[in-house]
Design an enzyme around this catalytic site. Structure first.
Site, PDB file in Angstrom:
ATOM      1  N   LYS A   9       0.851  -1.189   0.017  1.00 31.31           N
ATOM      2  CA  LYS A   9       0.054  -0.030   0.021  1.00 31.31           C
ATOM      3  C   LYS A   9       0.871   1.466  -0.047  1.00 31.31           C
ATOM      4  O   LYS A   9       1.884   1.095   0.229  1.00 31.31           O
ATOM      5  CB  LYS A   9      -0.909   0.143   1.250  1.00 31.31           C
ATOM      6  CG  LYS A   9      -0.247   0.031   2.521  1.00 31.31           C
ATOM      7  CD  LYS A   9      -0.073   1.488   3.150  1.00 31.31           C
ATOM      8  CE  LYS A   9       0.775   1.579   4.476  1.00 31.31           C
ATOM      9  NZ  LYS A   9       1.732   2.713   4.718  1.00 31.31           N
ATOM     10  N   VAL A  93      11.574  -4.111   2.115  1.00 33.50           N
ATOM     11  CA  VAL A  93      11.385  -3.969   3.445  1.00 33.50           C
ATOM     12  C   VAL A  93      11.835  -2.609   3.877  1.00 33.50           C
ATOM     13  O   VAL A  93      12.931  -2.061   3.390  1.00 33.50           O
ATOM     14  CB  VAL A  93      12.293  -5.039   3.975  1.00 33.50           C
ATOM     15  CG1 VAL A  93      12.449  -5.003   5.369  1.00 33.50           C
ATOM     16  CG2 VAL A  93      11.669  -6.314   3.340  1.00 33.50           C
ATOM     17  N   GLY A  95      10.420   0.231   3.577  1.00 33.55           N
ATOM     18  CA  GLY A  95       9.993   1.110   2.368  1.00 33.55           C
ATOM     19  C   GLY A  95       8.763   1.904   2.644  1.00 33.55           C
ATOM     20  O   GLY A  95       8.358   2.653   2.014  1.00 33.55           O
ATOM     21  N   LEU A  97       5.759   0.507   2.526  1.00 30.53           N
ATOM     22  CA  LEU A  97       4.678   0.268   1.822  1.00 30.53           C
ATOM     23  C   LEU A  97       3.910  -1.064   2.592  1.00 30.53           C
ATOM     24  O   LEU A  97       3.034  -1.428   1.976  1.00 30.53           O
ATOM     25  CB  LEU A  97       5.469  -0.393   0.502  1.00 30.53           C
ATOM     26  CG  LEU A  97       6.171   0.253  -0.353  1.00 30.53           C
ATOM     27  CD1 LEU A  97       6.982  -0.175  -1.137  1.00 30.53           C
ATOM     28  CD2 LEU A  97       5.029   1.150  -1.044  1.00 30.53           C
ATOM     29  N   GLY A  98       4.290  -1.360   3.990  1.00 27.85           N
ATOM     30  CA  GLY A  98       3.171  -2.098   4.414  1.00 27.85           C
ATOM     31  C   GLY A  98       3.379  -3.518   4.390  1.00 27.85           C
ATOM     32  O   GLY A  98       2.576  -4.350   4.748  1.00 27.85           O
ATOM     33  N   ASP A 134      -1.295  -1.219  10.843  1.00 31.58           N
ATOM     34  CA  ASP A 134      -1.666  -1.215   9.563  1.00 31.58           C
ATOM     35  C   ASP A 134      -2.083  -2.574   9.386  1.00 31.58           C
ATOM     36  O   ASP A 134      -2.792  -2.818   8.002  1.00 31.58           O
ATOM     37  CB  ASP A 134      -0.500  -1.063   8.613  1.00 31.58           C
ATOM     38  CG  ASP A 134       0.194   0.476   8.597  1.00 31.58           C
ATOM     39  OD1 ASP A 134      -0.599   1.197   9.497  1.00 31.58           O
ATOM     40  OD2 ASP A 134       1.088   0.523   7.970  1.00 31.58           O
TER      41      ASP A 134
END
Length: 277
Positions: A9, A93, A95, A97-98, A134
């Site tokens: 995400k 990892v 980053g 981005l979840g 998240d």
């Protein structure tokens, strides 16, 4: 063997509202899944093992968030869990981005379905919150406004369908460290936030890209010069860059120019072309 797709995400804007008594921060942010996936291979076994395609020790066995998720599911349901799980990491990892949260949510949902839904939707959500802020979002994915620490979710029926590209500068951003540098001058008061949300409500979701800001990302730029370098490079080319979460990934709506592709090869940045999903 079952193969599960675990999406990434991006955050479209991230406003820090205040610091909580527990040390965490209340935020307001738009989450949207994108067409980038880890693949999780899972099959019954004689014991529980979790391995990852990356050699990062924090992603192997007991340290992996998926391992912790399965153990917690066993504790809550009382159902013995023995699985062989292999995670093919395609989501960078550290980053923003979840990826880890997504992995946990996808496996949690698989287990609950596999055993005939011993946990209600609410129980599943409550368990997801315990795993990570998240994680609840990834139980459904799509497009949502996230508030609180990220667990208060308002999902939208419509989704964005734009193309976008991500640049991961090959540096892992430490979320805790980034948040530790937040001071009161970076907070957005609720009245200003309501104005932003009302603008989006009145003029549509595309307005998000005009008003989105990320003070947390600004902190990440000061801690990690690589993020700042990517950000300024994209600005120089005329793009409007966005930092997702606490970094380190920077993204832009649209397609990358040849200059972007060349720079990524020369500077060892990971370029990912994708779209909202």
């Amino acid at each position: 063997m079952k193969v599960l797709l675990s999406p990434a995400k991006v955050n479209i804007g991230l406003w820090i509202v205040g610091k909580r008594d527990d040390g965490y921060h209340n935020i307001s942010s738009f989450f949207h899944t994108v067409d980038l996936y880890d693949r999780i291979f899972i099959k019954p076994s004689h014991n529980l093992t979790v391995k990852c395609s990356l050699l990062d020790p924090d992603l192997q066995e007991e340290k992996n968030i998926v391992y912790k998720t399965v153990v917690l599911f066993e504790k809550i349901t009382g159902i013995n869990q023995n699985w062989e799980i292999f995670i093919e990491k395609n989501i960078p990892v550290g980053g923003g981005l979840g990826g880890g949260s997504s992995n946990a949510a996808v496996v949690l949902q698989f287990l609950n379905t596999y055993y005939g839904n011993p946990l209600s939707e609410k129980d599943l959500f409550d368990l997801a919150v315990k795993i990570g802020a998240d994680v609840p979002f990834f139980l459904k994915g799509g497009f949502a406004l996230a508030e609180g620490v990220g667990e208060k979710l308002t999902f939208f029926d419509q989704r964005l369908n734009d193309e976008l590209f991500l640049i991961y500068p090959n540096v892992k951003s430490n979320t805790g460290e980034v948040y530790s540098k937040v001071d009161k001058n970076m907070l957005t008061n609720k009245d200003d936030l309501n104005i932003i949300l009302n603008l989006i409500s009145e003029y549509g979701t595309k307005k998000i890209f005009e008003v989105a800001e990320n003070k947390l990302g600004d902190v990440a730029k000061t801690l990690y010069p690589e993020i700042e370098e990517v950000y300024k490079f994209l600005e120089y080319l005329g793009y409007k860059p966005f930092i997702t979460g606490s970094g380190s990934t920077v993204y832009c709506v649209g397609s990358p120019l040849q200059e972007v592709e060349t720079a990524c090869k020369v500077r060892n940045w990971k370029l990912i072309k994708t779209r909202f999903k």
